[in-house]
Structures are given as C-alpha cells and as structure tokens.
Design an enzyme around this catalytic site. Sequence first.
Site, PDB file in Angstrom:
ATOM      1  CG  ASP A  19      40.465  47.148  34.418  1.00  0.00           C
ATOM      2  OD1 ASP A  19      41.693  46.973  34.318  1.00  0.00           O
ATOM      3  OD2 ASP A  19      39.800  47.817  33.612  1.00  0.00           O
ATOM      4  CG  ASP A 109      45.133  46.045  33.223  1.00  0.00           C
ATOM      5  OD1 ASP A 109      44.647  45.488  32.232  1.00  0.00           O
ATOM      6  OD2 ASP A 109      44.940  47.238  33.497  1.00  0.00           O
ATOM      7  CD  GLU A 110      40.443  44.308  31.060  1.00  0.00           C
ATOM      8  OE1 GLU A 110      39.233  44.450  31.314  1.00  0.00           O
ATOM      9  OE2 GLU A 110      41.040  44.935  30.171  1.00  0.00           O
TER      10      GLU A 110
HETATM   11 MG   LIG Z   1      43.114  48.431  33.769  1.00  0.00          MG
END
Ligand SMILES: [Mg+2]
Length: 404
Positions: A19, A109-110
């Site tokens: 993340d 984003d993960e």
């Molecule tokens: Mg993040």
Amino acid sequence: MDRTRVRRRSDEASILHADLDSFFASVEQRDDPRLRGKPVAVGGGVVLAASYEAKAFGVKAAMPGRVARELCPRLVTVPPRFEAYTQASKDTFAVFHDTTPLVEGISIDEAFLDVGGLRRLAGSPMAIAERLRQRVREEVGLPITVGVACTKFLAKVASAVGKPDGLLVVPAGTELDFLHPLPIERLWGVGPKTSAKLHGRGVHTIGELAAVPRDALLSMVGPASGRHLHALAHDHDPREVVVGRRRRSIGSQSALGSRGRSWDDLDATLVALVDRVCGRLRKAGRVGRTVVLRLRFGDFRRVTRSRTLPEATAHTPTILAALRDLLAGNRRLVIEHGITLLGVTVTNLDDADAVQLALPFHRGDATTLDEALDQVRSRFGGDAVQRAVLLHRRRPLEMPTLPD
Ligand SMILES: [Mg+2]
C-alpha cells in the site's frame, strides 16, 4: 487490472498487502522538491490526501480544506493531478506484476500479492517484500508499506500498523499475539458508531473484543456486525463463514403495463431500479462486474443484454451509465415493440472488501471532482463527503478506519 484471486489463507506468512503511503501527496512531494518535508494537502475544498507532515497536525483525507487549514496554518495545498497519479499507479503495479503473477489489485494504490510459491526462485516472503519496497522506491520514487501474513485480512492490518514506509511481517502462529493488543478500530467494519458502542462496554482492544462471548457481542452491535467482528477478532476470515450460500446476482425488475411509455419514463424506471439494486449490493457488501438489462415486450418476446465492466463495482453512476448505454442500444426495438417489463441484474459478484470501486483513474478521460469524491468515499468511507442528492441515504456499512 489482474482479476486473479489471491489464496484466502496460506500455511506460511506469504500474502503481501502493499500500500503506497499517502499516495497523492507522495507523488506531489516526489515531483516538486519544494514540497518535501512540508505539510501538504492535495485538494483545496476537500482534502483528498495529506502528507505525513500534515497528518501529524491531524489533517486527514476527506476533511474539509477549511478545517485542515485551521489545524495546520502552514499547510501547503496543491490541486490534484490525476494523470500523474494514474501513471504512478501503473508504474507501481508493473513492479507488483514483476514480483509475482498473483496480484489482486484492490485500489489505485494497493494490492495483495501471493508470493507463496516463490521461495526457491526469489527467497522468503520477507526478502521479496523488502525488495518490492526498494524497487518501488527506486523505480517509481514513492514510499510503500508492505504487510505480510497468512491471510489477506491480517496482511492488510499489518501494512496499516507498519505505516509509513515500513515492512511488517506477522509470522504464522503469532497472529493473535499481533492482533490482540491493537485497538478495535484496526478491524474492518469498526467505524465511529461501533467503536463508541464497544468503548461504552469497556472494549478497547481486539483482545478484549475476542474475550466477549459471541452472543453478548451480537446483542451489543447487532447480529451481522457481531458475527463479522467475532470472526475477525479470532482471526477467522469472515468470508469463509458464508461460503456456499452467497448470492450470485442481485436484481430487480419493474412491470410497465401495456400502455406506451416515453423514453423519459423508461429512463426514470431504470434509474429507480439501478438505485435499488446498487443499494442492495452495498448493503450486502458486494460488488458486481457484469450488468444485465432485461426487456420484455408486448408480444412477450424477451431480450437480454449484458455488459462486463472493467472493474467490479457497486457504484450507482457507473452501473447506471452501462445500463443506459445498453438501453439506448435497443432503442428501436423498445419503440417498435412496446416494452412491458424492464429488469436490471448485477452479476459476477465479489466481496466489496476484496475488490473496491472502479476508480476513475484507470480511464483516459478527464476526472471530475465528483469522481474524485467518490474515490475518497470508496477509500475512506467518510460520511463527510456526500453528493447532495444522496444526503438522505444511510451508508449500509461502516467502512475501515485504517490510516492511509
Ligand atoms: Mg495507500
């Protein structure tokens, strides 16, 4: 994006949750050296992301900009640059896919990565995670935190605890030692309301939660939430509890009678159906990838049209847009044959916590503030950011309060 499912549980800690830290703000600090080391907020009206320097002042995503500036008078506010974030996301996912073929992207984003079978080729999960962090730092220029555990749930908790710019491994057999001292807010599904209820009963840590008898917990927070939290506090993946009786689709239909309908009428019916179906999806914590439009005509002829979306979603505007498109594609049929029934089904369902909302960033076109707000809501679940027309709606589930 990769649709591979990562294994639910492995015998060793080999599921990674990777993340990016304060993603948007980190991209801004990467691209403008003057912003480094400074409290930065992306977005002026509403904070879309805050740098760690800003978070130290209590600035958070989904917070009104005015409140953020009161908390942190030196806050530097920059407008969002979604193209830069999309590119950074692609670059990061390229590193993920280069690490293992088993990547399950869950937002911009993960992602979860299963590295269980790679020991001989690439080393221990910890070594792989360390190398992944280093590569993202060198090749994308961004800090990323990785949690490593036997389950997706614990890997995600571990990355949240490991932030920022950290690596946290929960070795097999030590899950409860790791989990039980943590505050209950680390559990998915513990929002402000549940947290207040539990605090009122003297339950502050996950260990204290685990010690509450199941029936007592169910009466404290309600049956659905109680079962979910009881399972999580004992490190049981709650999704295993319901395997075998999950619904495969959610739908609704409306008979229209035989009198002619105007196109506006049909559209209004479609909007109402989509609203109902999406509400039920969200309430069930599900997202769907395929939308189906069903039409029945005066001569009882039936037509079914479907479309598969790039991402599973429970997002009303996304699902509505796809169905409007399908309806418009059959306009001639509808007009010539007289429609008597309109049905909407979302199928190809998945759990909402496994696959989050389709994000605007994977498309090439312009991203509106509205979509950005949806993105914030999808990630942070804040009631603070609401479309005016949705103000009357209650959120069906409390969303995670994990820090970014
Ligand atoms: Mg993040």
